[in-house]
Design a protein around this motif. Sequence first.
Motif, short mmCIF file in Angstrom:
data_model
loop_
_atom_site.label_atom_id
_atom_site.label_comp_id
_atom_site.label_asym_id
_atom_site.label_seq_id
_atom_site.Cartn_x
_atom_site.Cartn_y
_atom_site.Cartn_z
N PHE A 95 32.04 -52.01 18.45
CA PHE A 95 32.12 -53.42 18.45
C PHE A 95 31.85 -52.51 16.88
CE2 PHE A 95 27.84 -52.00 16.59
CZ PHE A 95 27.38 -49.97 17.41
N ARG A 96 32.23 -54.17 15.54
CA ARG A 96 32.40 -54.42 14.15
C ARG A 96 31.31 -55.31 13.94
NH1 ARG A 96 36.39 -53.38 11.29
NH2 ARG A 96 37.73 -54.98 10.97
N MET A 97 30.87 -55.22 13.23
CA MET A 97 30.33 -55.92 11.99
C MET A 97 30.74 -56.11 10.90
SD MET A 97 26.71 -53.96 12.49
CE MET A 97 25.57 -54.31 13.89
N PHE A 98 30.29 -57.46 10.06
CA PHE A 98 30.99 -58.21 8.77
C PHE A 98 30.09 -58.17 8.06
CE2 PHE A 98 34.75 -57.38 10.76
CZ PHE A 98 34.90 -58.16 12.29
N ASP A 99 29.83 -57.93 6.81
CA ASP A 99 28.62 -58.56 6.12
C ASP A 99 29.51 -59.47 5.38
OD1 ASP A 99 26.97 -58.99 3.61
OD2 ASP A 99 26.19 -56.69 3.93
N ARG A 100 29.04 -60.61 5.50
CA ARG A 100 29.53 -61.87 4.58
C ARG A 100 28.51 -61.26 3.33
NH1 ARG A 100 26.58 -67.29 6.92
NH2 ARG A 100 28.38 -68.02 5.95
N ASN A 101 28.62 -61.07 2.31
CA ASN A 101 27.93 -61.04 1.43
C ASN A 101 28.99 -59.95 0.48
OD1 ASN A 101 26.04 -62.97 1.32
ND2 ASN A 101 24.70 -61.54 2.73
N THR A 102 29.37 -59.00 1.09
CA THR A 102 29.36 -58.28 0.63
C THR A 102 31.20 -57.78 1.42
OG1 THR A 102 29.38 -56.05 1.57
CG2 THR A 102 27.73 -56.61 0.18
N LYS A 103 31.69 -58.21 1.80
CA LYS A 103 32.41 -58.55 2.48
C LYS A 103 32.89 -57.44 3.75
CE LYS A 103 33.04 -62.83 1.88
NZ LYS A 103 32.74 -64.10 2.74
N ARG A 104 32.10 -56.67 3.32
CA ARG A 104 32.57 -55.19 3.83
C ARG A 104 32.75 -55.24 5.69
NH1 ARG A 104 28.20 -51.09 1.85
NH2 ARG A 104 29.43 -49.44 3.52
N ASP A 105 32.72 -54.00 5.93
CA ASP A 105 33.01 -53.93 7.26
C ASP A 105 32.96 -53.30 8.38
OD1 ASP A 105 36.03 -54.50 6.55
OD2 ASP A 105 35.92 -53.20 8.41
N VAL A 106 32.10 -52.73 9.13
CA VAL A 106 32.47 -51.53 9.51
C VAL A 106 32.57 -51.71 11.05
CG1 VAL A 106 29.77 -51.53 10.71
CG2 VAL A 106 30.82 -49.23 10.07
N THR A 107 33.60 -50.38 11.94
CA THR A 107 33.12 -50.19 13.69
C THR A 107 32.07 -49.55 13.70
OG1 THR A 107 35.56 -50.77 13.11
CG2 THR A 107 35.20 -49.77 15.03
N LEU A 108 31.63 -49.56 15.24
CA LEU A 108 30.88 -48.51 14.99
C LEU A 108 31.12 -48.31 16.96
CD1 LEU A 108 27.63 -49.48 13.80
CD2 LEU A 108 29.02 -47.69 12.86
N GLU A 109 31.39 -46.93 17.59
CA GLU A 109 31.35 -47.29 18.98
C GLU A 109 30.35 -46.84 19.50
OE1 GLU A 109 33.88 -43.28 19.86
OE2 GLU A 109 33.30 -43.61 21.81
N ALA A 110 29.58 -47.23 20.87
CA ALA A 110 28.54 -47.09 22.12
C ALA A 110 29.17 -46.05 22.69
CB ALA A 110 28.43 -48.80 21.68
N SER A 111 28.76 -45.00 22.85
CA SER A 111 28.85 -44.15 23.41
C SER A 111 27.82 -43.18 23.79
CB SER A 111 30.33 -43.48 23.32
OG SER A 111 30.18 -42.57 22.61
N ARG A 112 28.06 -42.03 25.03
CA ARG A 112 26.69 -41.16 25.07
C ARG A 112 27.03 -40.59 24.12
NH1 ARG A 112 26.31 -40.78 30.79
NH2 ARG A 112 26.76 -42.33 31.76
N GLU A 113 28.78 -39.73 24.17
CA GLU A 113 28.25 -38.86 22.77
C GLU A 113 27.84 -39.30 21.74
OE1 GLU A 113 30.48 -38.76 26.17
OE2 GLU A 113 31.29 -39.60 24.69
N SER A 114 28.52 -40.30 20.72
CA SER A 114 27.93 -40.56 19.57
C SER A 114 26.50 -41.12 19.74
CB SER A 114 28.62 -41.76 19.13
OG SER A 114 28.63 -42.86 19.38
N SER A 115 25.75 -41.49 20.52
CA SER A 115 25.08 -42.45 20.63
C SER A 115 23.14 -40.63 21.06
CB SER A 115 24.74 -43.11 21.50
OG SER A 115 25.58 -44.06 21.47
N LYS A 116 23.55 -39.28 20.56
CA LYS A 116 22.57 -38.35 21.20
C LYS A 116 21.37 -39.56 20.43
CE LYS A 116 24.87 -35.16 22.56
NZ LYS A 116 25.65 -36.65 22.50
N PRO A 117 20.33 -39.47 20.58
CA PRO A 117 18.39 -40.51 20.18
C PRO A 117 18.53 -40.14 18.76
CG PRO A 117 18.44 -39.40 22.75
CD PRO A 117 19.93 -39.15 22.22
N ARG A 118 18.29 -40.66 17.96
CA ARG A 118 18.31 -40.84 16.27
C ARG A 118 19.31 -39.99 15.97
NH1 ARG A 118 14.28 -42.62 17.39
NH2 ARG A 118 14.40 -42.84 15.24
#
Lengths: 450, 237
Positions: free
Chosen positions: A365-388
């Motif tokens: 999933f992607r997020m775009f900061d409208r002010n800084t024009k920065r964007d990031v791609t993140l992943e929602a998966s069990r491997e990458s989502s250990k709690p904390r």
Amino acid sequence: MGIHGLVALSSLLLVSCPPKSDAGHQADIISTVEFNHTGELLATGDKGGRVVIFQREPESKNEPYNQGEYNVYSTFQSHEPEFDYLKSLEIEEKINKIKWLPQQNAAHSLLSTNDKTIKLWKITERDKRPEGYNLKDEEGKLKDLSTVTSLQVPVLKPMDLMVEVTPRRIFANGHTYHVNSISVNSDCETYMSADDLRINLWHLAITDRSFNIVDIKPANMEDLTEVITASEFHPHHCNLFVYSSSKGSLRLCDMRASALCDKHSKLYEEPEDPSNRSFFSEIISSVSDVKFSHSGRYMLTRDYLTVKVWDLNMETKPVETYQVHDYLRSKLCSLYENDCIFDKFECAWNGSDSVIMTGAYNNFFRMFDRNTKRDVTLEASRESSKPRAILKPRRVCVGGKRRKDDISVDSLDFTKKILHTAWHPTENIIAIAATNNLYIFQDKVNSEMH
Amino acid sequence: MEFKLEAHRIVSISLGKIYSARGQRGGLKLHKNLLVSLVLRSARQVYLSEPGCPPEPPPAAAGHPEEEPPPCPAAWAAEEPPPPPPQDEAGRDCQGPRPRRCCCGENRGGCAGAPPPPHCPRKRSAGERGQAGSPVKKPRREEEEPPPLPPPPPPSPPGEQEDMETGNVASLISIFGSSFSGLLSKEPKGRRRPPLDGGEAAAGTAPAEAAAEPGQICCDEPVLRTLNPWSTAIVAF
């Protein structure tokens, strides 16, 4: 606010069975996600017609970082499969949309809809029950009157919390075509429902009739060139609403102008870039979701490859355009073949309208900061989502230099799509639906800011 | 040439989608079928547009027709024999503005995939040259694309097809008003129809005949000849 530092707050599994394939059980595929107006409750709907409501646990003083996890609050079967005998068609029970009503008393209410029928549900809590009836015993069976020797006054005693969900209204037979969106008006009395060709206005208390406010069905269906894809009421002006079309245009309508709002007040359309023309230009310009900003000043639209921010005052073009996954532009033919090009991604604003979010493939999933024009791609998966664990930004490489951990376009998993995302109304908490799993992430700095 | 192959492939994929949409749970999705029909229409235009034809209306209709028949058979015959490999290649070339300029590959100048009506008069003259039988073969072949390919039929003058488009709208409505199952055959292999002579005249009767056979091929030749794909998808509603 920054969009880095998202922490896996709770990695929730909507179903406990580990999915061997991506989908697991079809009925468990989440089809909609929606926070309520305070963010205390989060509702999800799935393909099997079920609604699951999560509630945020109150903050614990012992662990200030643990800002409260979301736990299951209630589960109920909202819609069942139906059969339209006249047309010999099965009506899917899949929940297309859930919208919360603003809370007006102790109970919570929400609207849920499948392709044809909208239902109003009331969610109440019961934590006390009367005990000490004269005529019936603890199980409710009538007592033998000869055993009753004295009168007692029943008293309310505490009990384990019970959440009751009851259907209060059923708004049926309003739509010939498939309902794609519902939106509650800021007047809290009416709401609208939109299908492919029509939009109806309902009163929340009246189920046997609705007013048709938009009808784009042509006299001759062969002349049909576009359908309604999404619609929403303005957050503050109860007379304004917007609807998007499969041609990529937005129409802002004012209900004060006339009873039938076929004539738009404003038409938002960006001319097509001729250099990008292909067989699939029409498909990728179809708007899959439209959302007003919290301020009411802007609209956010999602089409297949981009998200766009539109200023209500400017009809000629969007004020901002963000590429979600432009590397797919050269793969449109394959995506057409495997039907992925028809995927309808949703989009979301954060509470301050400074960041926008949308889903993509490979559970990205992607997020775009409208002010800084920065964007990031993140992943929602069990491997990458250990709690904390802090989510690591991902990158899709399109040829050229490939860094470690980059994913190449060809190894993207197109069966893992994030179509439904939601952002907490005020805090940096997001809910991501990845097929049949629900992920809730929170910004690490969230607790420090509050 | 590549663009024609790719357009051809897209046409068959699109038809396959419309076909499989019939059995979908929840009924036909209007939005998706509209989009598929738009793609089908674009691909069909590219597919049918002759190499070397200018997009503007042909005032010199007399001058053009002799150009057409020679490229037509060559183009079509070349496409037929190896369907799978060219389709793979075509897939790669699918994107971009190139599909529109299909005939440029033939070195015959620009042909930007003009809207059907300008072609009509010119194509009809080609049709009058005795190719009336061929239109029926072409749609047949298109429809049979998803299953194994039958022997390649002779090419058809697209203009004749488009000309019949408006004429057969009413028959299309009558066909598909009853059942969407009429759009495509369930058993394409066993249902090769004899070519119709004087396609236009036959088209009027064929729908009526076919409509009497629910579940069978419903008039695929005139249907796909006219191939107003949108009507086929939505009139079913």
